[in-house]
Write a protein that holds these residues in place. Structure first.
Motif, PDB file in Angstrom:
ATOM      1  N   ASP A 154      35.338  15.279 -23.062  1.00 32.62           N
ATOM      2  CA  ASP A 154      36.043  15.883 -21.938  1.00 32.62           C
ATOM      3  C   ASP A 154      35.227  17.068 -21.431  1.00 32.62           C
ATOM      4  O   ASP A 154      34.109  17.305 -21.893  1.00 32.62           O
ATOM      5  N   VAL A 155      35.776  17.790 -20.476  1.00 28.82           N
ATOM      6  CA  VAL A 155      35.148  19.018 -19.999  1.00 28.82           C
ATOM      7  C   VAL A 155      36.140  20.164 -20.115  1.00 28.82           C
ATOM      8  O   VAL A 155      37.364  19.968 -20.059  1.00 28.82           O
ATOM      9  N   LEU A 156      35.609  21.347 -20.283  1.00 28.55           N
ATOM     10  CA  LEU A 156      36.392  22.576 -20.252  1.00 28.55           C
ATOM     11  C   LEU A 156      35.969  23.346 -19.017  1.00 28.55           C
ATOM     12  O   LEU A 156      34.767  23.504 -18.747  1.00 28.55           O
ATOM     13  N   ILE A 157      36.950  23.779 -18.240  1.00 26.24           N
ATOM     14  CA  ILE A 157      36.664  24.523 -17.012  1.00 26.24           C
ATOM     15  C   ILE A 157      37.519  25.790 -16.986  1.00 26.24           C
ATOM     16  O   ILE A 157      38.417  25.964 -17.817  1.00 26.24           O
ATOM     17  N   ARG A 158      37.239  26.660 -16.052  1.00 24.28           N
ATOM     18  CA  ARG A 158      38.040  27.881 -15.930  1.00 24.28           C
ATOM     19  C   ARG A 158      39.464  27.533 -15.512  1.00 24.28           C
ATOM     20  O   ARG A 158      39.685  26.582 -14.752  1.00 24.28           O
ATOM     21  N   ALA A 159      40.420  28.285 -15.975  1.00 24.28           N
ATOM     22  CA  ALA A 159      41.831  27.983 -15.728  1.00 24.28           C
ATOM     23  C   ALA A 159      42.174  28.001 -14.244  1.00 24.28           C
ATOM     24  O   ALA A 159      43.086  27.294 -13.801  1.00 24.28           O
ATOM     25  N   ASP A 160      41.446  28.788 -13.459  1.00 18.29           N
ATOM     26  CA  ASP A 160      41.753  28.891 -12.023  1.00 18.29           C
ATOM     27  C   ASP A 160      40.884  27.982 -11.156  1.00 18.29           C
ATOM     28  O   ASP A 160      40.913  28.066  -9.928  1.00 18.29           O
TER      29      ASP A 160
END
Length: 278
Positions: free
Chosen positions: A129-135
Protein backbone atom coordinates in the motif's frame (compact mmCIF):
# COMPACT_ATOMS: atom_id res chain seq x y z
CA UNK A 1 47.74 -48.16 53.86
CA UNK A 2 45.67 -49.77 51.14
CA UNK A 3 42.53 -48.76 53.00
CA UNK A 4 43.56 -45.10 52.98
CA UNK A 5 44.27 -45.22 49.21
CA UNK A 6 40.84 -46.67 48.45
CA UNK A 7 39.16 -44.11 50.68
CA UNK A 8 41.00 -41.23 49.02
CA UNK A 9 40.11 -42.51 45.56
CA UNK A 10 36.47 -42.85 46.57
CA UNK A 11 36.46 -39.27 47.82
CA UNK A 12 37.82 -38.06 44.49
CA UNK A 13 35.20 -40.02 42.57
CA UNK A 14 32.46 -38.64 44.81
CA UNK A 15 33.65 -35.08 44.26
CA UNK A 16 33.75 -35.58 40.49
CA UNK A 17 30.25 -37.04 40.59
CA UNK A 18 28.88 -34.07 42.51
CA UNK A 19 30.60 -31.62 40.14
CA UNK A 20 29.19 -33.37 37.07
CA UNK A 21 25.70 -33.37 38.57
CA UNK A 22 25.92 -29.67 39.34
CA UNK A 23 27.13 -28.86 35.83
CA UNK A 24 24.37 -30.98 34.33
CA UNK A 25 21.79 -29.17 36.40
CA UNK A 26 22.79 -25.85 34.81
CA UNK A 27 22.28 -27.07 31.23
CA UNK A 28 19.49 -25.18 29.51
CA UNK A 29 16.86 -26.92 27.45
CA UNK A 30 16.65 -25.27 24.05
CA UNK A 31 12.94 -26.00 23.95
CA UNK A 32 12.68 -27.51 20.48
CA UNK A 33 9.35 -29.11 19.65
CA UNK A 34 8.53 -30.51 23.06
CA UNK A 35 7.64 -27.28 24.90
CA UNK A 36 7.95 -26.87 28.63
CA UNK A 37 11.74 -26.43 28.51
CA UNK A 38 13.61 -23.65 30.22
CA UNK A 39 13.99 -21.49 27.12
CA UNK A 40 12.57 -21.09 23.64
CA UNK A 41 14.36 -18.98 21.02
CA UNK A 42 12.12 -16.86 18.78
CA UNK A 43 13.19 -14.65 15.89
CA UNK A 44 11.57 -11.24 15.40
CA UNK A 45 12.40 -7.91 13.80
CA UNK A 46 13.88 -5.32 16.15
CA UNK A 47 13.17 -2.24 14.03
CA UNK A 48 9.55 -2.38 12.89
CA UNK A 49 7.20 -0.37 15.14
CA UNK A 50 3.83 -2.01 15.59
CA UNK A 51 5.15 -5.39 14.45
CA UNK A 52 8.49 -6.26 16.00
CA UNK A 53 10.49 -3.67 17.89
CA UNK A 54 13.10 -3.69 20.64
CA UNK A 55 12.42 -0.82 23.02
CA UNK A 56 13.88 0.29 26.37
CA UNK A 57 10.82 -1.31 27.98
CA UNK A 58 11.22 -4.62 26.17
CA UNK A 59 9.83 -6.07 22.96
CA UNK A 60 6.57 -4.92 21.37
CA UNK A 61 4.40 -5.33 18.29
CA UNK A 62 1.92 -7.67 16.64
CA UNK A 63 4.56 -10.29 15.77
CA UNK A 64 5.75 -10.22 19.39
CA UNK A 65 2.20 -10.67 20.71
CA UNK A 66 1.53 -13.54 18.30
CA UNK A 67 4.82 -15.22 19.16
CA UNK A 68 4.25 -14.81 22.90
CA UNK A 69 0.77 -16.34 22.63
CA UNK A 70 2.11 -19.28 20.61
CA UNK A 71 4.97 -19.83 23.03
CA UNK A 72 2.52 -19.94 25.95
CA UNK A 73 0.47 -22.58 24.17
CA UNK A 74 3.69 -24.57 23.67
CA UNK A 75 4.32 -24.43 27.42
CA UNK A 76 6.61 -21.41 27.81
CA UNK A 77 6.02 -18.32 29.93
CA UNK A 78 7.06 -14.90 28.65
CA UNK A 79 10.20 -14.92 30.80
CA UNK A 80 11.29 -18.18 29.15
CA UNK A 81 11.45 -16.60 25.69
CA UNK A 82 14.84 -15.68 24.26
CA UNK A 83 14.22 -13.06 21.57
CA UNK A 84 16.66 -12.98 18.67
CA UNK A 85 16.89 -10.40 15.89
CA UNK A 86 15.97 -11.96 12.55
CA UNK A 87 16.83 -9.68 9.67
CA UNK A 88 15.13 -10.50 6.39
CA UNK A 89 18.27 -11.85 4.72
CA UNK A 90 19.12 -14.11 7.70
CA UNK A 91 15.81 -15.83 8.40
CA UNK A 92 16.19 -19.07 6.41
CA UNK A 93 19.76 -19.55 7.61
CA UNK A 94 18.78 -19.02 11.26
CA UNK A 95 16.09 -21.70 10.99
CA UNK A 96 18.28 -24.17 9.13
CA UNK A 97 21.09 -23.79 11.69
CA UNK A 98 18.72 -24.15 14.61
CA UNK A 99 19.51 -20.68 16.00
CA UNK A 100 15.80 -20.20 16.72
CA UNK A 101 12.81 -22.47 17.24
CA UNK A 102 10.55 -20.31 15.08
CA UNK A 103 10.43 -16.88 13.45
CA UNK A 104 7.58 -14.34 13.43
CA UNK A 105 8.98 -11.34 11.57
CA UNK A 106 6.68 -10.04 8.80
CA UNK A 107 7.70 -13.27 7.09
CA UNK A 108 5.71 -13.55 3.86
CA UNK A 109 5.07 -17.11 2.69
CA UNK A 110 6.43 -17.60 -0.84
CA UNK A 111 7.13 -20.71 -2.97
CA UNK A 112 10.85 -19.89 -2.97
CA UNK A 113 11.00 -19.76 0.82
CA UNK A 114 8.89 -22.89 1.20
CA UNK A 115 11.65 -24.83 -0.56
CA UNK A 116 13.98 -24.01 2.34
CA UNK A 117 11.75 -23.80 5.43
CA UNK A 118 8.24 -24.70 6.58
CA UNK A 119 5.55 -22.23 7.58
CA UNK A 120 2.70 -22.30 10.06
CA UNK A 121 -0.20 -19.97 9.42
CA UNK A 122 -0.69 -17.54 7.83
CA UNK A 123 -1.69 -15.30 10.75
CA UNK A 124 -2.07 -12.03 8.83
CA UNK A 125 -2.94 -11.08 5.25
CA UNK A 126 -1.21 -7.79 4.46
CA UNK A 127 -1.00 -5.86 1.19
CA UNK A 128 1.40 -3.48 -0.45
CA UNK A 129 0.00 0.00 0.00
CA UNK A 130 1.03 3.64 0.24
CA UNK A 131 1.14 6.04 3.16
CA UNK A 132 0.29 9.66 2.42
CA UNK A 133 -0.28 12.81 4.44
CA UNK A 134 -3.63 12.91 6.22
CA UNK A 135 -4.67 16.09 4.40
CA UNK A 136 -3.68 14.85 0.92
CA UNK A 137 -6.74 14.56 -1.33
CA UNK A 138 -4.82 14.19 -4.61
CA UNK A 139 -3.82 10.50 -4.28
CA UNK A 140 -6.92 8.34 -4.47
CA UNK A 141 -5.63 5.43 -6.59
CA UNK A 142 -2.27 3.99 -7.68
CA UNK A 143 -2.56 5.89 -10.98
CA UNK A 144 -2.48 9.16 -9.03
CA UNK A 145 1.12 8.37 -8.09
CA UNK A 146 2.22 9.37 -11.61
CA UNK A 147 4.57 12.37 -11.39
CA UNK A 148 4.52 12.06 -7.59
CA UNK A 149 7.63 11.48 -5.50
CA UNK A 150 7.36 7.92 -4.22
CA UNK A 151 9.66 6.76 -1.43
CA UNK A 152 10.83 3.38 -0.25
CA UNK A 153 13.95 2.14 1.50
CA UNK A 154 17.14 1.42 -0.41
CA UNK A 155 17.11 -2.15 -1.71
CA UNK A 156 13.33 -2.57 -1.50
CA UNK A 157 11.38 -3.71 -4.56
CA UNK A 158 8.10 -2.12 -3.46
CA UNK A 159 8.50 1.25 -5.15
CA UNK A 160 9.85 -0.33 -8.33
CA UNK A 161 6.79 -2.63 -8.47
CA UNK A 162 4.54 0.41 -8.44
CA UNK A 163 6.53 2.17 -11.17
CA UNK A 164 6.70 -0.93 -13.36
CA UNK A 165 3.06 -1.95 -13.10
CA UNK A 166 0.83 0.87 -11.85
CA UNK A 167 2.36 4.32 -12.20
CA UNK A 168 5.13 4.39 -14.78
CA UNK A 169 5.74 8.13 -14.32
CA UNK A 170 6.20 7.97 -10.55
CA UNK A 171 9.43 9.58 -9.37
CA UNK A 172 11.23 7.05 -7.22
CA UNK A 173 13.06 8.29 -4.14
CA UNK A 174 15.24 5.90 -2.13
CA UNK A 175 15.89 6.69 1.53
CA UNK A 176 17.99 4.62 3.95
CA UNK A 177 15.14 3.88 6.41
CA UNK A 178 11.36 4.04 6.66
CA UNK A 179 11.75 6.64 9.40
CA UNK A 180 13.65 8.84 6.95
CA UNK A 181 10.83 8.40 4.42
CA UNK A 182 8.31 9.44 7.06
CA UNK A 183 10.28 12.57 7.84
CA UNK A 184 10.37 13.37 4.13
CA UNK A 185 6.65 12.74 3.85
CA UNK A 186 5.96 15.04 6.77
CA UNK A 187 8.11 17.83 5.30
CA UNK A 188 6.57 17.35 1.83
CA UNK A 189 9.91 16.37 0.31
CA UNK A 190 8.09 13.25 -0.90
CA UNK A 191 4.43 12.56 -1.62
CA UNK A 192 3.98 8.91 -0.67
CA UNK A 193 5.75 5.99 0.98
CA UNK A 194 5.16 2.40 -0.12
CA UNK A 195 5.65 -1.04 1.44
CA UNK A 196 3.34 -3.53 3.24
CA UNK A 197 0.30 -1.81 4.76
CA UNK A 198 0.98 -3.46 8.13
CA UNK A 199 4.50 -1.99 8.23
CA UNK A 200 3.22 1.44 7.19
CA UNK A 201 0.51 1.31 9.86
CA UNK A 202 3.06 0.37 12.50
CA UNK A 203 5.28 3.33 11.74
CA UNK A 204 2.35 5.75 11.45
CA UNK A 205 0.97 4.53 14.79
CA UNK A 206 3.98 5.92 16.65
CA UNK A 207 2.98 8.69 19.04
CA UNK A 208 4.92 11.40 17.19
CA UNK A 209 3.11 10.61 13.93
CA UNK A 210 -0.45 9.95 15.10
CA UNK A 211 -3.00 11.78 12.97
CA UNK A 212 -0.44 13.00 10.44
CA UNK A 213 -0.66 10.18 7.88
CA UNK A 214 -3.20 7.82 6.35
CA UNK A 215 -3.13 4.61 4.33
CA UNK A 216 -4.24 4.70 0.72
CA UNK A 217 -6.02 1.34 0.99
CA UNK A 218 -4.90 0.25 -2.49
CA UNK A 219 -4.10 -3.45 -1.75
CA UNK A 220 -1.58 -3.77 -4.57
CA UNK A 221 -0.26 -7.21 -3.55
CA UNK A 222 -1.05 -10.01 -1.11
CA UNK A 223 1.49 -10.67 1.66
CA UNK A 224 0.71 -13.78 3.70
CA UNK A 225 2.59 -13.52 7.00
CA UNK A 226 3.50 -16.93 8.40
CA UNK A 227 5.60 -18.34 11.22
CA UNK A 228 8.79 -19.85 9.86
CA UNK A 229 10.06 -23.14 11.29
CA UNK A 230 12.80 -25.60 10.36
CA UNK A 231 11.79 -27.90 7.52
CA UNK A 232 10.22 -31.10 8.83
CA UNK A 233 9.71 -29.79 12.38
CA UNK A 234 6.71 -31.13 14.28
CA UNK A 235 6.16 -27.62 15.64
CA UNK A 236 4.08 -26.78 12.57
CA UNK A 237 0.91 -28.55 13.71
CA UNK A 238 1.26 -27.24 17.27
CA UNK A 239 1.74 -23.64 16.14
CA UNK A 240 -1.19 -23.87 13.73
CA UNK A 241 -3.40 -25.06 16.57
CA UNK A 242 -2.21 -22.17 18.76
CA UNK A 243 -2.98 -19.64 16.00
CA UNK A 244 -6.48 -21.03 15.60
CA UNK A 245 -7.03 -20.69 19.35
CA UNK A 246 -5.71 -17.11 19.29
CA UNK A 247 -8.33 -16.16 16.72
CA UNK A 248 -11.11 -18.07 18.46
CA UNK A 249 -10.61 -16.46 21.87
CA UNK A 250 -10.36 -12.90 20.53
CA UNK A 251 -6.68 -12.39 21.34
CA UNK A 252 -5.70 -12.03 17.67
CA UNK A 253 -8.11 -9.15 16.94
CA UNK A 254 -7.13 -7.44 20.18
CA UNK A 255 -3.44 -7.62 19.22
CA UNK A 256 -4.07 -6.26 15.70
CA UNK A 257 -6.16 -3.35 16.98
CA UNK A 258 -3.66 -2.47 19.70
CA UNK A 259 -0.58 -2.46 17.48
CA UNK A 260 -1.87 -1.25 14.09
CA UNK A 261 -5.26 0.34 14.78
CA UNK A 262 -4.05 3.85 15.69
CA UNK A 263 -3.06 4.45 12.04
CA UNK A 264 -6.54 3.54 10.79
CA UNK A 265 -5.42 0.09 9.64
CA UNK A 266 -8.38 -1.89 8.31
CA UNK A 267 -7.24 -5.47 8.69
CA UNK A 268 -8.45 -8.39 6.64
CA UNK A 269 -10.30 -11.12 8.58
CA UNK A 270 -7.96 -13.60 10.22
CA UNK A 271 -6.81 -15.97 7.46
CA UNK A 272 -7.56 -19.67 7.64
CA UNK A 273 -4.60 -21.89 8.31
CA UNK A 274 -2.99 -22.95 5.02
CA UNK A 275 -4.99 -20.46 2.92
CA UNK A 276 -2.29 -18.62 0.97
CA UNK A 277 -3.63 -15.78 -1.18
CA UNK A 278 -1.65 -15.31 -4.38
Amino acid sequence: MKLRKVTAASAVLLALSVTATACGGDKKDDGGSSGGGKKIAIGIKYDQPGLGQKTPQGYAGLDVDVATYVAKKLGYNADQIEWKESKSADRETMLQRGDVDFIAATYSITPERQEKVDFAGPYLLAHQDVLIRADDSTIKSPADLNKKKLCSVTGSTSAQNVKDKLATKAQLQQYPTYSACLTGLQSKAIDALTTDDSILAGYASQSQFKGKFKLGGFKMTNENYGIGIKKGSDLKAKINKALEEMVADGSWKKAVDKNLGPAGYKNEPAPKIGDIKS
